[in-house]
Design an enzyme around this catalytic site. Structure first.
Site, PDB file in Angstrom:
ATOM      1  N   ASN A   1       1.467  -4.918   0.106  1.00 11.34           N
ATOM      2  CA  ASN A   1       1.189  -6.000  -0.836  1.00 11.34           C
ATOM      3  C   ASN A   1      -0.306  -6.105  -1.149  1.00 11.34           C
ATOM      4  OD1 ASN A   1       3.796  -6.906  -1.340  1.00 11.34           O
ATOM      5  ND2 ASN A   1       3.853  -8.012   0.596  1.00 11.34           N
TER       6      ASN A   1
ATOM      7  N   GLN B   1       5.393 -14.959  -9.971  1.00 15.48           N
ATOM      8  CA  GLN B   1       6.577 -14.186 -10.397  1.00 15.48           C
ATOM      9  C   GLN B   1       7.092 -14.653 -11.748  1.00 15.48           C
ATOM     10  OE1 GLN B   1       9.291 -12.392  -7.675  1.00 15.48           O
ATOM     11  NE2 GLN B   1       8.292 -13.389  -5.943  1.00 15.48           N
TER      12      GLN B   1
ATOM     13  N   ASP C   1       3.675  -6.401   5.803  1.00 15.32           N
ATOM     14  CA  ASP C   1       2.487  -6.302   4.943  1.00 15.32           C
ATOM     15  C   ASP C   1       2.198  -7.647   4.265  1.00 15.32           C
ATOM     16  OD1 ASP C   1       4.745  -6.229   3.274  1.00 15.32           O
ATOM     17  OD2 ASP C   1       3.784  -4.936   1.792  1.00 15.32           O
TER      18      ASP C   1
ATOM     19  N   THR D   1       9.362  -5.005   6.825  1.00 14.38           N
ATOM     20  CA  THR D   1       9.361  -5.820   5.600  1.00 14.38           C
ATOM     21  C   THR D   1       8.283  -5.325   4.630  1.00 14.38           C
ATOM     22  OG1 THR D   1       7.874  -7.471   6.568  1.00 14.38           O
ATOM     23  CG2 THR D   1      10.241  -7.852   6.823  1.00 14.38           C
TER      24      THR D   1
ATOM     25  N   PHE E   1       9.768  -2.070  -4.612  1.00 16.61           N
ATOM     26  CA  PHE E   1       8.369  -1.856  -4.211  1.00 16.61           C
ATOM     27  C   PHE E   1       8.208  -1.150  -2.851  1.00 16.61           C
ATOM     28  CE2 PHE E   1       4.486  -3.379  -2.088  1.00 16.61           C
ATOM     29  CZ  PHE E   1       3.523  -2.931  -2.983  1.00 16.61           C
ATOM     30  N   ASN E   2       8.815  -1.686  -1.773  1.00 22.35           N
ATOM     31  CA  ASN E   2       8.567  -1.127  -0.432  1.00 22.35           C
ATOM     32  C   ASN E   2       8.945   0.349  -0.343  1.00 22.35           C
ATOM     33  OD1 ASN E   2       7.656  -3.567   0.552  1.00 22.35           O
ATOM     34  ND2 ASN E   2       9.642  -4.161   1.418  1.00 22.35           N
TER      35      ASN E   2
ATOM     36  N   ASP F   1       6.672 -12.022   3.637  1.00 28.38           N
ATOM     37  CA  ASP F   1       6.480 -11.512   5.009  1.00 28.38           C
ATOM     38  C   ASP F   1       6.051 -12.663   5.925  1.00 28.38           C
ATOM     39  OD1 ASP F   1       6.018  -8.220   4.664  1.00 28.38           O
ATOM     40  OD2 ASP F   1       5.429  -9.408   2.943  1.00 28.38           O
TER      41      ASP F   1
ATOM     42  N   HIS G   1      12.553 -12.312  -0.399  1.00 23.67           N
ATOM     43  CA  HIS G   1      13.096 -11.064   0.148  1.00 23.67           C
ATOM     44  C   HIS G   1      13.058 -10.954   1.681  1.00 23.67           C
ATOM     45  CE1 HIS G   1      12.665  -9.512  -3.982  1.00 23.67           C
ATOM     46  NE2 HIS G   1      11.402  -9.898  -3.948  1.00 23.67           N
ATOM     47  N   ASP G   2      11.855 -10.915   2.236  1.00 22.53           N
ATOM     48  CA  ASP G   2      11.680 -10.449   3.617  1.00 22.53           C
ATOM     49  C   ASP G   2      12.380 -11.286   4.697  1.00 22.53           C
ATOM     50  OD1 ASP G   2      10.251  -8.328   2.627  1.00 22.53           O
ATOM     51  OD2 ASP G   2       8.292  -9.262   2.950  1.00 22.53           O
TER      52      ASP G   2
HETATM   53  C1  BDR Z   1       9.147  -6.457  -1.320  1.00 15.26           C
HETATM   54  O1  BDR Z   1       7.879  -6.134  -1.883  1.00 15.26           O
HETATM   55  C2  BDR Z   1       6.897  -7.057  -1.497  1.00 15.26           C
HETATM   56  O2  BDR Z   1       6.178  -7.507  -2.600  1.00 15.26           O
HETATM   57  C3  BDR Z   1       7.599  -8.166  -0.755  1.00 15.26           C
HETATM   58  O3  BDR Z   1       6.804  -8.622   0.333  1.00 15.26           O
HETATM   59  C4  BDR Z   1       8.879  -7.542  -0.278  1.00 15.26           C
HETATM   60  O4  BDR Z   1       8.731  -6.949   0.991  1.00 15.26           O
HETATM   61  C5  BDR Z   1      10.093  -6.838  -2.421  1.00 15.26           C
HETATM   62  O5  BDR Z   1      10.234  -5.801  -3.328  1.00 15.26           O
HETATM   63 CA    CA Z   2       6.776  -7.366   2.378  1.00 15.63          CA
END
Ligand code: BDR
Ligand code: CA
Length: 311
Positions: free
Chosen positions: A40, A226, A11, A123, A164-165, A16, A238-239
């Site tokens: 996202n 952030q 996303d 992701t 989040f995901n 990503d 993260h991804d």
């Molecule tokens: C995840 O949430 C999204 O904002 C990022 O792309 C990542 O996949 C982190 O919590």
């Molecule tokens: Ca992501």
């Protein structure tokens, strides 16, 4: 050595985008296709971003637009981190839309049925994968493993409990975890160790090529947003950890344990309940990432940025 065949469901999203770039540049990975989820940003924006990234870096794989909303919950986006476009900070040339005619879930099904031993990397929210598993349950025999960025052994990033995901589509994550396919979780407890800082961004700018400028411009916004949203000094990347862990099997250390998604609708909705100490004596259904070799991770990222591939 045979390349690892993978499908990415994503996303984009700043992190990503870097995951896609890392996969495309690796000589160890064969990217079969990309399905796009909402997350996202809206599905229109995450799909457009995926197409832009692939055109800009000449990544020639089918890109299929996936579901516009989660299975059960109301859609939720993450504009405070990824901005209005979902990929604020970089301006692409104007490309013509040319998506695969299939829906994201159908692309996953078709690619799996045509191949054996495929790794599915997610992701973003796992809506497309969950739908694919429901559409054609026999695809499980074609999946070597699922690696997902999501969840946490510790606390969340959108609620005290949830990442989040997983929060966006908890039911989809529940379906993936119960698919019977070997599954690896790359959660916040790992990704919070690999932080984009001003120093990382400056190093990338200094390289000064197409990929490194792309990385540096995106990471500038990713970090600044952030800092504002979470008051932190470094932004977890993260991804890309999912892809990096495939490129180097020794990068992330795992512990096998029972993981359940909280799909109840209380304060902990979307939590990945990780039974680290085996209190429940329940079946160990997930390999949970516990630690990462941070130095090796950044070496991989910078090797990718410096390489001639996709320049
Ligand atoms: C995840 O949430 C999204 O904002 C990022 O792309 C990542 O996949 C982190 O919590
Ligand atoms: Ca992501």
């Amino acid at each position: 050595m045979e390349k690892k065949k993978i499908i990415i469901d994503c996303d984009p999203g700043h992190d990503d985008a870097i995951a896609l770039l890392l996969a495309a540049c690796s000589s160890k990975i064969k990217l079969l296709g990309i399905s796009v989820s909402s997350g996202n940003q809206t599905i229109e924006k995450t799909s457009r971003n995926t197409l832009n990234i692939c055109r800009y870096f000449d990544i020639k794989v089918p890109i299929a637009v996936g579901c516009s909303r989660p299975l059960v919950s109301e859609p939720m986006i993450c504009e405070e981190v990824h901005g209005k476009s979902g990929l604020d900070g970089f301006d692409f040339p104007k490309y013509e839309d040319k998506f695969d005619s299939r829906n994201g879930a159908s692309l996953i099904v078709d690619l799996l049925l045509k191949n054996e031993g495929v790794t599915v990397v997610t992701t973003g929210p796992m809506t497309n994968l969950a739908l694919a598993l429901r559409l054609k349950p026999e695809i499980v025999h074609h999946i070597k493993e699922i690696i997902f960025m999501g969840g946490s052994v510790d606390n969340g990033n959108v609620s005290p409990a949830a990442e989040f995901n997983i929060l966006v589509d908890a039911e989809a994550a529940h379906i993936a975890l119960h698919s019977g396919v070997p599954i690896k979780m790359i959660g916040l407890n790992v990704t919070r160790k690999v932080l984009v800082t001003d120093e990382i961004i400056n190093r990338a700018f200094t390289i000064g090529n197409k990929k490194s400028i792309f990385f540096a411009k995106l990471m500038r916004v990713f970090l600044d947003n952030q800092k504002k949203a979470f008051h932190i000094v470094g932004a977890p990347l993260h991804d890309p950890v999912t892809i990096a862990s495939l490129i180097d099997d020794s990068l992330v250390s795992y512990q096998s344990m029972n993981v359940e998604i909280d799909i109840s609708h209380g304060n902990s909705h979307g939590r990945t309940n990780c039974d680290v100490f085996d209190y429940l004596h329940a079946p160990k259904n997930c390999l949970v990432g516990m630690n990462i070799d941070v130095k090796k991770f950044w070496n991989q990222i910078f090797n990718c940025l410096r390489s001639k591939s996709h320049e």
